[in-house]
Design an enzyme around this catalytic site. Sequence first.
Site, PDB file in Angstrom:
ATOM      1  N   ARG A 107       0.689  -1.356   0.077  1.00 36.33           N
ATOM      2  CA  ARG A 107      -0.120   0.011   0.001  1.00 36.33           C
ATOM      3  C   ARG A 107       0.943   1.020  -0.093  1.00 36.33           C
ATOM      4  O   ARG A 107       0.420   2.366   0.661  1.00 36.33           O
ATOM      5  CB  ARG A 107      -0.816  -0.055   1.343  1.00 36.33           C
ATOM      6  CG  ARG A 107      -2.017  -0.893   1.159  1.00 36.33           C
ATOM      7  CD  ARG A 107      -2.702  -0.968   0.032  1.00 36.33           C
ATOM      8  NE  ARG A 107      -3.992  -1.569   0.261  1.00 36.33           N
ATOM      9  CZ  ARG A 107      -4.181  -3.165   0.013  1.00 36.33           C
ATOM     10  NH1 ARG A 107      -3.092  -3.647  -0.583  1.00 36.33           N
ATOM     11  NH2 ARG A 107      -5.280  -3.703   0.089  1.00 36.33           N
ATOM     12  N   SER A 149     -10.330  -0.116   3.590  1.00 34.36           N
ATOM     13  CA  SER A 149      -9.690  -0.354   4.899  1.00 34.36           C
ATOM     14  C   SER A 149      -9.132   0.763   5.386  1.00 34.36           C
ATOM     15  O   SER A 149      -8.318   1.563   4.611  1.00 34.36           O
ATOM     16  CB  SER A 149      -8.324  -1.335   4.463  1.00 34.36           C
ATOM     17  OG  SER A 149      -8.690  -2.786   4.097  1.00 34.36           O
ATOM     18  N   GLU A 191      -4.402   3.590   6.553  1.00 32.25           N
ATOM     19  CA  GLU A 191      -4.050   3.276   5.024  1.00 32.25           C
ATOM     20  C   GLU A 191      -4.549   4.500   4.023  1.00 32.25           C
ATOM     21  O   GLU A 191      -3.984   4.631   3.074  1.00 32.25           O
ATOM     22  CB  GLU A 191      -4.734   2.033   4.804  1.00 32.25           C
ATOM     23  CG  GLU A 191      -4.207   1.184   3.580  1.00 32.25           C
ATOM     24  CD  GLU A 191      -5.325   1.279   2.337  1.00 32.25           C
ATOM     25  OE1 GLU A 191      -4.916   1.740   1.188  1.00 32.25           O
ATOM     26  OE2 GLU A 191      -6.548   0.939   2.529  1.00 32.25           O
TER      27      GLU A 191
HETATM   28  N1  EPU Z   1     -10.837 -10.478  10.464  1.00 35.85           N
HETATM   29  C1  EPU Z   1     -11.481 -10.428  11.668  1.00 35.85           C
HETATM   30  N2  EPU Z   1     -12.520 -10.211  11.936  1.00 35.85           N
HETATM   31  C2  EPU Z   1     -13.378  -9.711  10.763  1.00 35.85           C
HETATM   32  C3  EPU Z   1     -12.789  -9.638   9.416  1.00 35.85           C
HETATM   33  C4  EPU Z   1     -11.495 -10.037   9.215  1.00 35.85           C
HETATM   34  O1  EPU Z   1     -10.977 -10.865  12.675  1.00 35.85           O
HETATM   35  O2  EPU Z   1     -14.479  -8.981  11.016  1.00 35.85           O
HETATM   36  C5  EPU Z   1      -9.454 -11.096  10.458  1.00 35.85           C
HETATM   37  C6  EPU Z   1      -9.602 -12.490  10.231  1.00 35.85           C
HETATM   38  O3  EPU Z   1      -8.766 -13.191  10.645  1.00 35.85           O
HETATM   39  C7  EPU Z   1      -9.329 -12.667   8.351  1.00 35.85           C
HETATM   40  C8  EPU Z   1      -8.226 -11.353   8.320  1.00 35.85           C
HETATM   41  O4  EPU Z   1      -8.606 -10.436   9.286  1.00 35.85           O
HETATM   42  O5  EPU Z   1      -8.739 -13.827   7.886  1.00 35.85           O
HETATM   43  C9  EPU Z   1      -8.362 -10.797   6.890  1.00 35.85           C
HETATM   44  O6  EPU Z   1      -9.432 -10.240   6.630  1.00 35.85           O
HETATM   45  P1  EPU Z   1      -9.871  -9.968   5.234  1.00 35.85           P
HETATM   46  O7  EPU Z   1      -9.644 -11.055   4.105  1.00 35.85           O
HETATM   47  O8  EPU Z   1     -11.268  -9.330   4.984  1.00 35.85           O
HETATM   48  O9  EPU Z   1      -8.509  -8.896   4.600  1.00 35.85           O
HETATM   49  P2  EPU Z   1      -8.142  -7.626   5.254  1.00 35.85           P
HETATM   50  O10 EPU Z   1      -6.723  -7.780   5.775  1.00 35.85           O
HETATM   51  O11 EPU Z   1      -8.861  -7.129   6.565  1.00 35.85           O
HETATM   52  C10 EPU Z   1      -7.260  -6.807   3.072  1.00 35.85           C
HETATM   53  C11 EPU Z   1      -7.015  -5.408   2.481  1.00 35.85           C
HETATM   54  C12 EPU Z   1      -8.590  -5.338   1.602  1.00 35.85           C
HETATM   55  C13 EPU Z   1      -8.772  -6.522   0.817  1.00 35.85           C
HETATM   56  C14 EPU Z   1      -8.739  -7.787   1.543  1.00 35.85           C
HETATM   57  C15 EPU Z   1      -9.056  -8.918   0.691  1.00 35.85           C
HETATM   58  C16 EPU Z   1      -5.524  -4.111   3.585  1.00 35.85           C
HETATM   59  C17 EPU Z   1      -5.417  -2.874   4.648  1.00 35.85           C
HETATM   60  N3  EPU Z   1      -6.791  -4.394   3.245  1.00 35.85           N
HETATM   61  O12 EPU Z   1      -8.063  -6.630   4.211  1.00 35.85           O
HETATM   62  O13 EPU Z   1      -8.117  -4.139   0.890  1.00 35.85           O
HETATM   63  O14 EPU Z   1      -9.983  -6.302  -0.034  1.00 35.85           O
HETATM   64  O15 EPU Z   1      -7.451  -7.818   2.242  1.00 35.85           O
HETATM   65  O16 EPU Z   1      -7.734  -9.277   0.017  1.00 35.85           O
HETATM   66  O17 EPU Z   1      -4.465  -4.458   3.165  1.00 35.85           O
HETATM   67  C18 EPU Z   1      -8.380  -1.880   1.157  1.00 35.85           C
HETATM   68  O18 EPU Z   1      -7.269  -1.669   0.997  1.00 35.85           O
HETATM   69  O19 EPU Z   1      -9.136  -0.676   1.099  1.00 35.85           O
HETATM   70  C19 EPU Z   1      -9.266  -3.116   1.065  1.00 35.85           C
HETATM   71  C20 EPU Z   1     -10.267  -3.096   1.221  1.00 35.85           C
END
Ligand code: EPU
Length: 331
Positions: free
Chosen positions: A162, A232, A327
Amino acid sequence: MVTLYNQDLKNFNTFRISALIEKVIVIQNDEDFKKIDFSGIINKTSVLLGEGSNILFVRIPKEIILIRTKGIFKSYENENEIHFTVKAGEIWDEFVEFLVSNKFCGLENMSGIPGTVGAAVINNIGAYGEEVSKYIYKVRAFSILQNKQIDFFNSEIKFEYRNSIFKNNTEYIITEVIFKLVKGINCINVSYGNIKDYFNTKPINSFNMRHAIIEERRQKLPNYKNLGNAGSFFKNPIISKEQYQNICSEYPDLPCFIINETSYKVPAAWLIEKCGLKNYRYKNTGTYSHPLIIVNFNNATGEEILEFSEFIREKVYNRFNVLLEPEVIIY
Ligand code: EPU
């Protein structure tokens, strides 16, 4: 170039922060870059925007400059690979749709991300195991200081998670992005989370991947058209192995992604949820059911959202000794 006066900022940012903007300049073609006075960018009274999908307005700029240049051109092709030169103002997801429907592979996991092609580079957008930097050959940017276009090859852009040299810079405006993509529909990455489950009954190809991702996003993320947000709000923090082990001794279920022997990336959403801040309401703002997303429930101000983000950072820091970094760009 078109100039509009006295516009509501709400129409130009996905957080839906409202304020009166005196002047809005719309850049429609490359010639416009040489005609515009960009001094406001340098002294920070003016803000450049694509779709405004990764910015929180805490202050209100005097002027905004919208990049609305359009065009997608094939610039190179061999047996396996194809390059497209894309104007910065093209809508990211329309470009992804164009590639998938024309059977070019690479960007389908990043379907449904709001914003423009130029902005995608600035933040090195990523989703479901892919990052845009992997598919960028070259970027052309207009230098405000030198009044000319400059080319940057991928390695010169210093892409990180990012981040890139274009984030928080006041000299360069991205005008064109040259993508390198694979021909065909089968070079698919299903490594992330439960994405594979979508393919139990369907072949794994870029068409079905695009549908799977759009469905996954629809279920988990709010649509900014109904509920203002900028995706995010925080980055997933990268912590040391020792720190990871410390947290795990109390919370053995802490998920992680190993970056190398000493660094681990952990989900900010998990840390926030453990602090009891999922679906949390704070004045006119709060977290969504995916707690990494801060939403504008009801005409929240930028200050209110920033204040809430500081509240989250403090709670997470006090409990886990991990400092979350925004972010989104905070203006
Ligand atoms: N999780 C929780 N509670 C929740 C949701 C998630 O504990 O309610 C934990 C879980 O362990 C889950 C992990 O967070 O496995 C990862 O969650 P998720 O797959 O939704 O991904 P994220 O890390 O929260 C990142 C990106 C997103 C992107 C998703 C999918 C960043 C800052 N964000 O989110 O990007 O869509 O992965 O690849 O890296 C963005 O950058 O605006 C964005 C939405």
